[in-house]
Motif scaffolding. Structure first.
Motif, PDB file in Angstrom:
ATOM      1  N   GLY A  46       0.815  -1.219   0.000  1.00 20.95           N
ATOM      2  CA  GLY A  46       0.000   0.000   0.000  1.00 20.95           C
ATOM      3  C   GLY A  46       0.845   1.263   0.000  1.00 20.95           C
ATOM      4  N   ARG A  89      -3.818   5.509   1.894  1.00 23.01           N
ATOM      5  CA  ARG A  89      -4.135   4.085   1.991  1.00 23.01           C
ATOM      6  C   ARG A  89      -5.427   3.772   1.238  1.00 23.01           C
ATOM      7  NH1 ARG A  89      -6.733   0.112   4.491  1.00 23.01           N
ATOM      8  NH2 ARG A  89      -5.568  -1.753   5.076  1.00 23.01           N
ATOM      9  N   VAL A 143      -5.877   1.174  -1.918  1.00 29.71           N
ATOM     10  CA  VAL A 143      -6.832   0.063  -1.981  1.00 29.71           C
ATOM     11  C   VAL A 143      -7.606   0.121  -3.299  1.00 29.71           C
ATOM     12  CG1 VAL A 143      -8.940  -0.897  -0.948  1.00 29.71           C
ATOM     13  CG2 VAL A 143      -7.049  -0.158   0.527  1.00 29.71           C
ATOM     14  N   GLU A 144      -8.050   1.326  -3.643  1.00 25.62           N
ATOM     15  CA  GLU A 144      -8.768   1.537  -4.895  1.00 25.62           C
ATOM     16  C   GLU A 144      -7.922   1.134  -6.116  1.00 25.62           C
ATOM     17  OE1 GLU A 144     -10.877   5.517  -4.182  1.00 25.62           O
ATOM     18  OE2 GLU A 144      -9.996   5.679  -6.203  1.00 25.62           O
ATOM     19  N   PRO A 191      -7.976  -6.448  -2.064  1.00 26.50           N
ATOM     20  CA  PRO A 191      -7.225  -5.188  -2.006  1.00 26.50           C
ATOM     21  C   PRO A 191      -7.081  -4.627  -0.596  1.00 26.50           C
ATOM     22  CG  PRO A 191      -9.130  -5.024  -3.501  1.00 26.50           C
ATOM     23  CD  PRO A 191      -9.068  -6.426  -3.041  1.00 26.50           C
ATOM     24  N   GLU A 192      -8.126  -4.757   0.235  1.00 25.16           N
ATOM     25  CA  GLU A 192      -8.067  -4.232   1.613  1.00 25.16           C
ATOM     26  C   GLU A 192      -6.939  -4.882   2.414  1.00 25.16           C
ATOM     27  OE1 GLU A 192      -9.398  -2.035   3.565  1.00 25.16           O
ATOM     28  OE2 GLU A 192     -11.071  -1.239   2.394  1.00 25.16           O
ATOM     29  N   GLN A 193      -6.706  -6.163   2.161  1.00 27.90           N
ATOM     30  CA  GLN A 193      -5.667  -6.866   2.912  1.00 27.90           C
ATOM     31  C   GLN A 193      -4.301  -6.744   2.250  1.00 27.90           C
ATOM     32  OE1 GLN A 193      -8.795  -8.839   2.434  1.00 27.90           O
ATOM     33  NE2 GLN A 193      -9.331  -7.769   4.324  1.00 27.90           N
ATOM     34  N   VAL A 247      -2.814  -4.497   0.650  1.00 26.49           N
ATOM     35  CA  VAL A 247      -2.021  -3.277   0.823  1.00 26.49           C
ATOM     36  C   VAL A 247      -1.141  -3.310   2.076  1.00 26.49           C
ATOM     37  CG1 VAL A 247      -3.551  -1.743  -0.500  1.00 26.49           C
ATOM     38  CG2 VAL A 247      -3.950  -2.072   1.955  1.00 26.49           C
TER      39      VAL A 247
END
Ligand code: ATP
Ligand code: MG
Length: 259
Positions: free
Chosen positions: A103, A122, A126-127, A137-139, A141
């Protein structure tokens, strides 16, 4: 943003590895660079931001919207990199910092150039990770580069290059490590940057199927020299120079063997 290269010559140890190369790439256009291995494609893209290997010397002119880049101090060139010029170079191992999370890596250009806060950066990372098709993606990064596959690392590099929506994108075999589906998604992202944002794209590839999807025009390099140039459709259908004909025939042979 228009990229103009005039009579670029690159010498390494007295050898001319790029010889008298000129090209013009206006905003909103996509230019391919093809040619056999060692023909000077990577060095040409590296020269734009003064990233040539030690011992290499460049003469000629490289201008971005009229501003001369050859001879510009490293500090000035670094300021362009990541902000106006996005780069995806050939070897992803050299493009990622092993001690920076995914990230941080992706959002670094935003933090450097747009001064975003950690949280905003951050969220944008994620985006961007989702856009290039990275799983979870949330994880992801919060993970480290060594925990990712080669194709995933390559997508991190691509996300980093795209996150500032650069006006010029230099991409050297960016999708070679990717499976066909991901490759198509990434090429579509590049296409949108050009079509919707008017970016200029310089795209190096040895894959003529990729070339025909991603570029309007192309240059064919052989031993550091441009041997042919023109619209991609014409080059593929009616190649004139023996080198171009060889590349096209090699592609046909592979396709034929595979089918
Ligand atoms: N660091 C270096 N030191 C010495 N010679 C180099 C260096 N980098 C490239 N060269 C030489 O310059 C020429 C052009 O290299 P370049 O990397 O631009 O080729 P390329 O067209 O990108 O090839 P490929 O398709 O294999 O990536 C080659 O002959 C290569 O051997
Ligand atoms: Mg190369």
């Amino acid at each position: 943003m228009t990229l103009e290269i005039d009579r670029l010559t690159i010498t390494i140890g007295g050898r001319r590895v790029v010889d008298d190369l000129s090209l013009e790439l206006p905003a909103g256009r996509r230019l391919g660079l093809i040619g056999e291995s060692g023909s000077g494609k990577s060095l040409t893209t590296l020269a734009v931001l003064g990233l040539l290997p030690a011992g290499a010397e460049a003469t000629g002119s490289i201008r971005l919207d009229g501003r001369e880049l050859v001879g510009l101090p490293d500090r000035e060139l670094a300021r362009l990199r990541g902000r106006v010029v996005g780069t995806v170079f050939q070897d992803p191992r050299t493009s990622l910092d092993p001690v920076m999370t995914v990230g941080r890596q992706i959002s670094e250009p935003l933090r450097l150039h747009e001064g975003l806060s950690r949280r905003e950066a951050r969220a944008r990372a994620v985006e961007a990770a989702a856009e290039v098709g990275l799983p979870e993606p949330e994880q992801i990064v919060d993970r480290w580069p060594h925990q990712l596959s080669g194709g995933q690392r390559q997508r991190v590099v691509i996300a980093t290059a795209l996150i500032t929506r650069p006006a010029l994108l230099l991409a050297d075999e960016p999708t070679t490590a990717l499976d066909v589906t991901t490759q198509a998604e990434v090429l579509a992202l590049f296409g949108r940057l050009v079509d919707e944002r008017g970016a200029a794209l310089l795209f190096v590839t040895h894959d003529l199927a990729v070339l025909s999807r991603v570029a309007d025009d192309a240059l064919v390099l052989s031993h550091g020299r441009v041997v042919e140039r023109g619209p991609v459709a014409r080059l593929l259908q009616a190649p004139e120079h023996p080198v171009t004909r060889g590349l096209v025939e090699a592609t046909r042979a592979t396709t034929w063997r595979a089918s």
